[in-house]
Write a protein that holds these residues in place. Structure first.
Motif, short mmCIF file in Angstrom:
data_model
loop_
_atom_site.label_atom_id
_atom_site.label_comp_id
_atom_site.label_asym_id
_atom_site.label_seq_id
_atom_site.Cartn_x
_atom_site.Cartn_y
_atom_site.Cartn_z
N UNK A 116 -8.35 1.09 -0.43
CA UNK A 116 -8.87 -0.22 -0.09
C UNK A 116 -7.71 -1.19 -0.02
N UNK A 117 -7.48 -1.73 1.18
CA UNK A 117 -6.35 -2.63 1.40
C UNK A 117 -6.67 -4.03 0.86
N UNK B 37 -4.12 -3.64 -3.95
CA UNK B 37 -4.58 -2.53 -3.11
C UNK B 37 -4.99 -1.44 -4.08
N UNK B 38 -6.11 -0.78 -3.81
CA UNK B 38 -6.60 0.25 -4.72
C UNK B 38 -6.76 1.58 -4.01
N UNK C 20 -5.15 3.71 6.30
CA UNK C 20 -6.09 3.40 5.21
C UNK C 20 -7.07 2.29 5.58
N UNK C 21 -7.73 2.42 6.72
CA UNK C 21 -8.51 1.29 7.22
C UNK C 21 -10.01 1.49 7.35
N UNK D 200 -3.99 -4.83 11.84
CA UNK D 200 -5.11 -4.48 10.95
C UNK D 200 -5.61 -5.67 10.14
N UNK D 201 -4.95 -6.81 10.25
CA UNK D 201 -5.45 -8.01 9.58
C UNK D 201 -5.04 -8.16 8.13
N UNK D 202 -3.93 -7.51 7.73
CA UNK D 202 -3.51 -7.71 6.35
C UNK D 202 -2.02 -8.06 6.24
#
Length: 389
Positions: free
Chosen positions: A45-46, A97-98, A289-290, A372-374
């Protein structure tokens, strides 16, 4: 307003929580399985998804079931470092981030839905295939979505790119920082590993990937058992002083096989009182990781849009972004550095700077974060999707 959510996975449950937080009460999650069980292996999870779960009041629960990822590293086929970077709060994000077991995350979300919306809010053994009398039907029913098939009949099975993935979990000793996510490969064959449960015996989630000869396994069947001996054979000499890949594969608690598939981007997600979300809308390769992260963001944007009486804003915000990401993942996203290193130094290297200069590696990493928006600065400064009631 009566809302029906088809699918009790991560996307569907996050949608129920997001809608409830935005003030919607008359909603029900319908799951085709007779029982929701903690299936699967690990996911990441980003920070942008962790932010959304935090704003839903789930930060402590998430921290209790996940491992905060501190570092991401890419390595070539011989175990030499290509690129590494801090992750989560160590990278300047306001949220961690997890790495977490997919099933444990799903059960955490399910518990929260039942607590907040009541036990009748989730109906199992109920497969929704099309709209009924509800005001809005949300198709969050995965890569084999019946709702998507209703909107786009004849689409067929998910397209396959010729690679097969083996995913498993193994108890072992921590590697590198103990909170590292690593990717080793040459752009074709690849091994990924990261911890999803910390302790003296760390539960390591791993993914092995290579081209597959013959017919593809069932496309989108995430629970097909893998032949560990076959997997280990393909990675028999991938032993490094910091990680023993064959040993991790051989010691798996559970392992599954499936082809690398996705879905083609759609021209629209919404028709009448039906809209799509998560893998039903934009199933993508497991690059960067998306997958779960994007479904959670879908849920939050959808709830925000509906609370403001503008369903069209949901698709206008999310469809272009996820389409770009789907296509980027088909080009390998940030993992392209492994392919470049192999193409430019197929026998290995002593100095990565002479193979892929720092500026090129840094831009590959930064570009994907923007896609990816992060991107850290943009995410930290972006407005909340929470609805003020």
């Amino acid at each position: 307003m009566e809302i029906v959510i088809a699918g009790g996975g991560i996307g569907g449950l996050a949608t129920a929580l997001s809608l409830h937080a935005a003030g919607f009460e008359n909603l029900t999650v319908h799951e085709a399985a007779r029982e929701i069980r903690p299936l699967g292996v690990g996911i990441n999870l980003l920070p942008h998804a962790v932010r959304e779960l935090t704003e839903l009041g789930l930060a402590d629960r998430l921290a209790a079931i996940g491992v905060a990822t501190a570092e991401l590293g890419y390595f070539d086929r011989y175990g030499s470092a290509i690129w590494s970077e801090p992750r989560g709060v160590d990278a300047g994000y306001l949220w961690p981030q997890y790495s977490v077991h997919r099933g444990r995350l799903q059960m955490m979300l399910l518990d929260a839905v039942i607590e907040r919306l009541g036990p009748r809010s989730v109906v199992t053994g109920s497969r929704i295939t099309g709209p009924g009398a509800e005001d809005l039907l949300i198709g969050a029913d995965g890569i084999h979505s019946a709702i998507r098939a209703r909107l786009f009949p004849g689409e067929g099975p998910p397209p396959w790119n010729g690679l097969v993935l083996w995913r498993g979990t193994t108890y072992g000793t921590p590697f590198l920082t103990g909170q590292s996510m690593i990717m080793i490969g040459d752009g074709t064959q690849k091994f990924v590993a990261y911890p999803i449960e910390a302790g003296e015996r760390t539960l390591i989630n791993w993914i092995a990937e290579k081209p597959f000869e013959g017919e593809a396994p069932d496309r989108g069947d995430w629970n097909r058992p893998a032949d560990l001996a076959e997997v280990e054979r393909h990675f028999a000499d991938w032993r490094f002083d910091w990680l023993d890949v064959p040993r991790i594969i051989a010691g798996a608690e559970a392992a599954y096989e499936y082809p690398m598939v996705d879905r083609d981007p759609l021209p629209y997600w919404t028709e009448g009182n039906v809209t799509l979300l998560g893998d039903a809308a934009h199933a993508m390769y497991p690059i960067g990781s998306n997958g779960a992260s994007q479904a959670i963001i879908d849920a939050r944007v959808l709830a925000h849009s509906l609370a403001h009486g503008d369903l069209a804003a949901y698709e206008a915000t999310r469809r272009p972004a996820t389409t770009t990401l789907q296509l980027s993942n088909r080009r390998m996203g940030p993992e392209v550095v492994m392919r470049l290193a192999h193409e430019r130094a197929p026998d290995g290297f002593d100095d990565i700077e002479r193979v892929i200069p720092y500026a090129e590696r840094a831009e590959i990493a930064a570009s994907y974060k923007r896609t990816a928006g992060f991107d850290p600065a943009s995410l930290n400064g972006s407005p909340s999707w929470s609805v003020v009631r």
